[in-house]
Scaffold this motif. Structure first.
Motif, short mmCIF file in Angstrom:
data_model
loop_
_atom_site.label_atom_id
_atom_site.label_comp_id
_atom_site.label_asym_id
_atom_site.label_seq_id
_atom_site.Cartn_x
_atom_site.Cartn_y
_atom_site.Cartn_z
N ILE A 58 37.69 51.41 32.34
CA ILE A 58 37.37 52.29 33.47
C ILE A 58 37.32 52.06 34.50
N ILE A 59 37.08 50.74 35.31
CA ILE A 59 37.36 50.09 36.34
C ILE A 59 38.77 49.40 36.22
N VAL A 60 38.78 49.41 35.44
CA VAL A 60 40.61 48.93 35.87
C VAL A 60 41.35 50.16 35.96
N GLN A 61 41.34 50.66 35.49
CA GLN A 61 42.21 52.13 35.60
C GLN A 61 41.43 52.82 36.37
N ILE A 62 40.65 52.83 37.56
CA ILE A 62 40.23 52.95 38.44
C ILE A 62 40.79 51.91 39.63
N ILE A 63 41.22 51.10 39.53
CA ILE A 63 41.86 50.01 40.34
C ILE A 63 43.26 50.24 41.23
N ILE A 64 43.40 50.78 39.58
CA ILE A 64 44.95 51.19 39.35
C ILE A 64 45.75 52.67 40.56
N ILE A 65 44.88 53.10 39.78
CA ILE A 65 44.86 54.40 40.69
C ILE A 65 44.35 55.10 42.10
#
Length: 241
Positions: free
Chosen positions: A129-136
């Motif tokens: 989830i943190i990885v996806q948050i960073i991308i977005i």
């Protein structure tokens, strides 16, 4: 700096830019609210805090390298009649990621899949989830700052507007996330919003601009209808009705 505090034009630019950043931050809040809904409340709160802190950091970093940022809009390659810049590539990639993520989540909701509750899966879910948050965050920050650059000349005003907008996003993200968790039907609506936002980002990448006012009006109208549905269900569930 003191001259800016006594300048009506600076205050007008600050208010206008802050309002714009808040509106552009709606996408961030919706994504965060949806993506943290599948993890425990304690982790969800921490993920929201990390996500919004990263949003603030990315925006300030991008503002501090304006020359490089403006260079991202310079075409780097051409496909037939379309000239693409790095900004276009990032918007297209981010939009496709949003569409894929929202579609995957919609499929999970329709199939009523429940994640396994092991400590290992919880840890990996939180990390992903943190990885996806960073991308977005990177995509939304880039789009937000490039859109806002032309509205203010002074870096101090831009940074102040970003900080105020991120604080308001932080305050509003908690209630929005709780509302999504407490009313599952709103999650499907939020996922549909993410698909719509993803399509708009991809369209922007291909130089076909969809006015954001249309998108935000659709989101506001749909959210209002869903709010009425929630109130109607609550009233029907009261004793004696």
């Amino acid at each position: 700096m003191i001259e800016l505090l006594s300048s009506p034009e600076a205050w007008a630019a600050l208010l206008t830019l802050t309002a714009l950043e808040i509106v552009l931050g709606i996408d961030n809040v919706i994504f965060l609210s949806v993506i943290v809904s599948r993890i425990p409340p304690a982790q969800a709160k921490r993920a929201r805090q990390i996500g919004l802190a990263l949003a603030l950091i990315f925006r300030i970093l991008l503002l501090s390298i304006l020359v490089w940022l403006i260079g991202l809009t310079t075409p780097v390659f051409t496909v037939k009649e379309f000239a693409f810049s790095w900004r276009d590539v990032i918007l297209i990639g981010g939009g496709l990621f949003l569409i894929a993520k929202a579609t995957h989540e919609i499929h999970g909701e329709v199939e009523a899949r429940e994640p396994e509750e092991t400590s290992t899966s919880k840890t990996s879910a939180f990390f992903w989830i943190i990885v996806q948050i960073i991308i977005i965050d990177l995509v939304f920050s880039l789009d937000s700052i490039i859109t806002a650059i032309g509205m203010a000349k002074d870096l101090e005003i831009m940074i102040a507007a970003v900080i105020i907008a991120c604080y308001i996003m932080y305050v509003s993200s908690g209630p929005v996330a709780r509302f999504v968790v407490e009313h599952p039907t709103t999650k499907m609506l939020a996922l549909a919003f993410l698909v719509l936002i993803g399509v708009a980002l991809v369209a922007d990448g291909f130089h076909f601009h969809i006015p954001r006012a249309y998108i935000y009006f659709a989101i506001a109208f749909s959210a209002l209808v869903e709010l009425f549905n929630v109130l109607a269900r609550r009233n029907r569930s009261k004793p004696g009705r």
